[in-house]
Design a protein around this motif. Sequence first.
Motif, PDB file in Angstrom:
ATOM      1  N   VAL A  96       0.914  -1.189  -0.032  1.00  0.00           N
ATOM      2  CA  VAL A  96       0.156  -0.054   0.033  1.00  0.00           C
ATOM      3  C   VAL A  96       0.880   1.067   0.046  1.00  0.00           C
ATOM      4  CG1 VAL A  96      -1.835   1.118   1.312  1.00  0.00           C
ATOM      5  CG2 VAL A  96      -1.762  -0.975   1.253  1.00  0.00           C
ATOM      6  N   ALA A  97       0.531   2.261  -0.673  1.00  0.00           N
ATOM      7  CA  ALA A  97       1.289   3.403  -0.768  1.00  0.00           C
ATOM      8  C   ALA A  97       1.412   4.126   0.565  1.00  0.00           C
ATOM      9  CB  ALA A  97       0.962   4.783  -1.666  1.00  0.00           C
ATOM     10  N   ALA A  98       2.616   4.694   1.025  1.00  0.00           N
ATOM     11  CA  ALA A  98       2.849   5.328   2.232  1.00  0.00           C
ATOM     12  C   ALA A  98       4.300   5.801   2.190  1.00  0.00           C
ATOM     13  CB  ALA A  98       2.765   4.510   3.250  1.00  0.00           C
ATOM     14  N   GLU A 108      -1.323   9.076  -3.106  1.00  0.00           N
ATOM     15  CA  GLU A 108      -1.908   9.398  -1.861  1.00  0.00           C
ATOM     16  C   GLU A 108      -1.506   8.111  -0.866  1.00  0.00           C
ATOM     17  OE1 GLU A 108      -6.148  10.405   0.023  1.00  0.00           O
ATOM     18  OE2 GLU A 108      -6.077   9.983  -2.081  1.00  0.00           O
ATOM     19  N   GLU A 109      -1.538   8.416   0.510  1.00  0.00           N
ATOM     20  CA  GLU A 109      -1.209   7.193   1.545  1.00  0.00           C
ATOM     21  C   GLU A 109      -2.097   6.646   1.446  1.00  0.00           C
ATOM     22  OE1 GLU A 109       0.205   8.242   5.102  1.00  0.00           O
ATOM     23  OE2 GLU A 109       2.400   7.818   4.556  1.00  0.00           O
ATOM     24  N   GLY A 110      -2.337   5.138   1.427  1.00  0.00           N
ATOM     25  CA  GLY A 110      -3.334   4.258   1.562  1.00  0.00           C
ATOM     26  C   GLY A 110      -3.813   3.801   0.331  1.00  0.00           C
ATOM     27  N   THR A 111      -3.280   4.207  -0.837  1.00  0.00           N
ATOM     28  CA  THR A 111      -3.604   3.774  -2.185  1.00  0.00           C
ATOM     29  C   THR A 111      -3.073   2.320  -2.278  1.00  0.00           C
ATOM     30  OG1 THR A 111      -3.439   5.949  -3.118  1.00  0.00           O
ATOM     31  CG2 THR A 111      -3.531   4.150  -4.740  1.00  0.00           C
ATOM     32  N   ARG A 112      -4.072   1.371  -2.523  1.00  0.00           N
ATOM     33  CA  ARG A 112      -3.457  -0.046  -2.541  1.00  0.00           C
ATOM     34  C   ARG A 112      -2.477   0.062  -4.092  1.00  0.00           C
ATOM     35  NH1 ARG A 112      -2.908  -4.967  -0.469  1.00  0.00           N
ATOM     36  NH2 ARG A 112      -3.746  -4.252   1.140  1.00  0.00           N
ATOM     37  N   LEU A 113      -1.345  -0.599  -4.088  1.00  0.00           N
ATOM     38  CA  LEU A 113      -0.323  -0.556  -5.277  1.00  0.00           C
ATOM     39  C   LEU A 113      -0.962  -1.712  -5.949  1.00  0.00           C
ATOM     40  CD1 LEU A 113       2.883  -0.299  -3.307  1.00  0.00           C
ATOM     41  CD2 LEU A 113       1.647   1.537  -4.543  1.00  0.00           C
ATOM     42  N   PRO A 114      -0.662  -1.732  -7.417  1.00  0.00           N
ATOM     43  CA  PRO A 114      -1.318  -2.650  -8.412  1.00  0.00           C
ATOM     44  C   PRO A 114      -0.673  -3.922  -8.093  1.00  0.00           C
ATOM     45  CG  PRO A 114      -0.149  -0.939  -9.534  1.00  0.00           C
ATOM     46  CD  PRO A 114       0.047  -0.218  -8.081  1.00  0.00           C
ATOM     47  N   ARG A 115       0.655  -3.911  -7.756  1.00  0.00           N
ATOM     48  CA  ARG A 115       1.181  -5.118  -7.372  1.00  0.00           C
ATOM     49  C   ARG A 115       2.356  -4.692  -6.303  1.00  0.00           C
ATOM     50  NH1 ARG A 115       6.179  -6.225  -9.673  1.00  0.00           N
ATOM     51  NH2 ARG A 115       6.730  -5.217 -11.637  1.00  0.00           N
ATOM     52  N   THR A 116       2.767  -5.879  -5.732  1.00  0.00           N
ATOM     53  CA  THR A 116       3.914  -5.588  -4.519  1.00  0.00           C
ATOM     54  C   THR A 116       5.195  -4.973  -5.169  1.00  0.00           C
ATOM     55  OG1 THR A 116       2.894  -7.529  -3.416  1.00  0.00           O
ATOM     56  CG2 THR A 116       5.122  -6.775  -2.938  1.00  0.00           C
ATOM     57  N   ILE A 117       5.605  -4.132  -4.646  1.00  0.00           N
ATOM     58  CA  ILE A 117       6.810  -3.263  -5.163  1.00  0.00           C
ATOM     59  C   ILE A 117       7.772  -3.756  -4.167  1.00  0.00           C
ATOM     60  CG2 ILE A 117       7.711  -1.229  -5.803  1.00  0.00           C
ATOM     61  CD1 ILE A 117       5.075  -0.205  -6.647  1.00  0.00           C
ATOM     62  N   VAL A 169      -5.284 -11.076  12.398  1.00  0.00           N
ATOM     63  CA  VAL A 169      -5.429 -10.232  13.672  1.00  0.00           C
ATOM     64  C   VAL A 169      -5.696  -8.930  13.456  1.00  0.00           C
ATOM     65  CG1 VAL A 169      -3.684 -12.040  14.956  1.00  0.00           C
ATOM     66  CG2 VAL A 169      -2.770 -10.021  13.914  1.00  0.00           C
ATOM     67  N   GLY A 170      -6.264  -8.773  12.218  1.00  0.00           N
ATOM     68  CA  GLY A 170      -7.054  -7.617  12.005  1.00  0.00           C
ATOM     69  C   GLY A 170      -6.258  -6.251  11.819  1.00  0.00           C
ATOM     70  N   ILE A 171      -4.912  -6.574  11.172  1.00  0.00           N
ATOM     71  CA  ILE A 171      -3.957  -5.634  10.683  1.00  0.00           C
ATOM     72  C   ILE A 171      -3.424  -5.704   9.284  1.00  0.00           C
ATOM     73  CG2 ILE A 171      -1.454  -4.946  11.242  1.00  0.00           C
ATOM     74  CD1 ILE A 171      -1.704  -5.698  14.337  1.00  0.00           C
ATOM     75  N   THR A 172      -3.461  -4.472   8.597  1.00  0.00           N
ATOM     76  CA  THR A 172      -2.962  -4.492   7.212  1.00  0.00           C
ATOM     77  C   THR A 172      -1.491  -4.240   7.178  1.00  0.00           C
ATOM     78  OG1 THR A 172      -5.065  -3.508   6.643  1.00  0.00           O
ATOM     79  CG2 THR A 172      -3.178  -3.189   4.996  1.00  0.00           C
ATOM     80  N   LEU A 173      -0.793  -5.177   6.507  1.00  0.00           N
ATOM     81  CA  LEU A 173       0.588  -4.932   6.423  1.00  0.00           C
ATOM     82  C   LEU A 173       0.848  -3.859   5.092  1.00  0.00           C
ATOM     83  CD1 LEU A 173       3.698  -5.608   7.209  1.00  0.00           C
ATOM     84  CD2 LEU A 173       3.460  -7.702   5.730  1.00  0.00           C
ATOM     85  N   VAL A 174       1.156  -2.688   5.354  1.00  0.00           N
ATOM     86  CA  VAL A 174       1.395  -1.891   4.357  1.00  0.00           C
ATOM     87  C   VAL A 174       2.684  -1.788   3.696  1.00  0.00           C
ATOM     88  CG1 VAL A 174       1.430   0.787   4.021  1.00  0.00           C
ATOM     89  CG2 VAL A 174      -0.362  -0.135   5.655  1.00  0.00           C
TER      90      VAL A 174
END
Length: 254
Positions: A96-98, A108-117, A169-174
């Motif tokens: 995710v962009a951050a 923008e922070e929080g934008t999911r990236l089109p693929r893992t970078i 466990v309810g956490i997004t790995l950004v």
Amino acid sequence: MARRRQLYEGKAKILFEGPEPGTLVQYFKDDATANNAQKRGVITGKGVLNNRISEYLMLRLAEIGVPTHFVRRLNMREQLIREVEIIPIEVVVRNVAAGSLSKRLGIEEGTRLPRTIIEYYYKNDQLGDPMVSEEHITAFGWANTQDMDDIISLSLRINDFLTGLFLGVGITLVDFKVEFGRLWDNEDMRIVLADEISPDNCRLWDAKTNEKMDKDRFRRDLGRVEEAYQEVAKRLGILPEAGMRDLKGPETMQ
Ligand code: UDP
């Protein structure tokens, strides 16, 4: 007892000579730095929590066959690790962009990236850890192409596994940063995961509210830093047995 020989002191950890050849003791401090050490502070109990969190994540990763430098936790702030030759590259994996990616590219922070970078930074404090490409890494001999193949495939496996583990466990790995080292066994060499994996080098957002649960709370003066690290440990089910009392008070070192 004679005090162990200190080999290296970094921003968040100290390395001591280990009990046997080929081992080291990694001590986790409460010190925190940001912006290439321009901002400094103390996050009370961070060392204890990161020691636990990193132990837990490295053990889980070892279970799926990711080789790591971790041997065992020794006490509240220390773990026994294998001595490796650290590859001087910080590997950043982003979902995710951050942070610097958002700033540099205006995403923008929080934008999911089109693929893992995957990005690489050359570990050099004086130069402020500049971003480099695989070309720089192989041209300057920091790692060869075989090493890079291993580093990339390990990084992607780590990302897939940790993404699922944290989501559970309810956490997004950004995003996160990892480091690798060369572990020598006579003539044989293996690339293994080294350093630590903790809220100091991961971006962890609450999956429902996107609340930050990582070092960005310190970097950006968001407050409740200690609580965020505790919450990550709590959700992973690894808060020290005696609860928060364990995190305070004097630390005796042998
Ligand atoms: N990171 C790190 N050490 C560094 C720089 C970054 O552990 O010296 C981690 C950081 O916590 C985040 C990821 O790498 O999880 C990506 O960081 P970024 O490049 O966005 O840099 P920052 O915004 O932290 O300067």
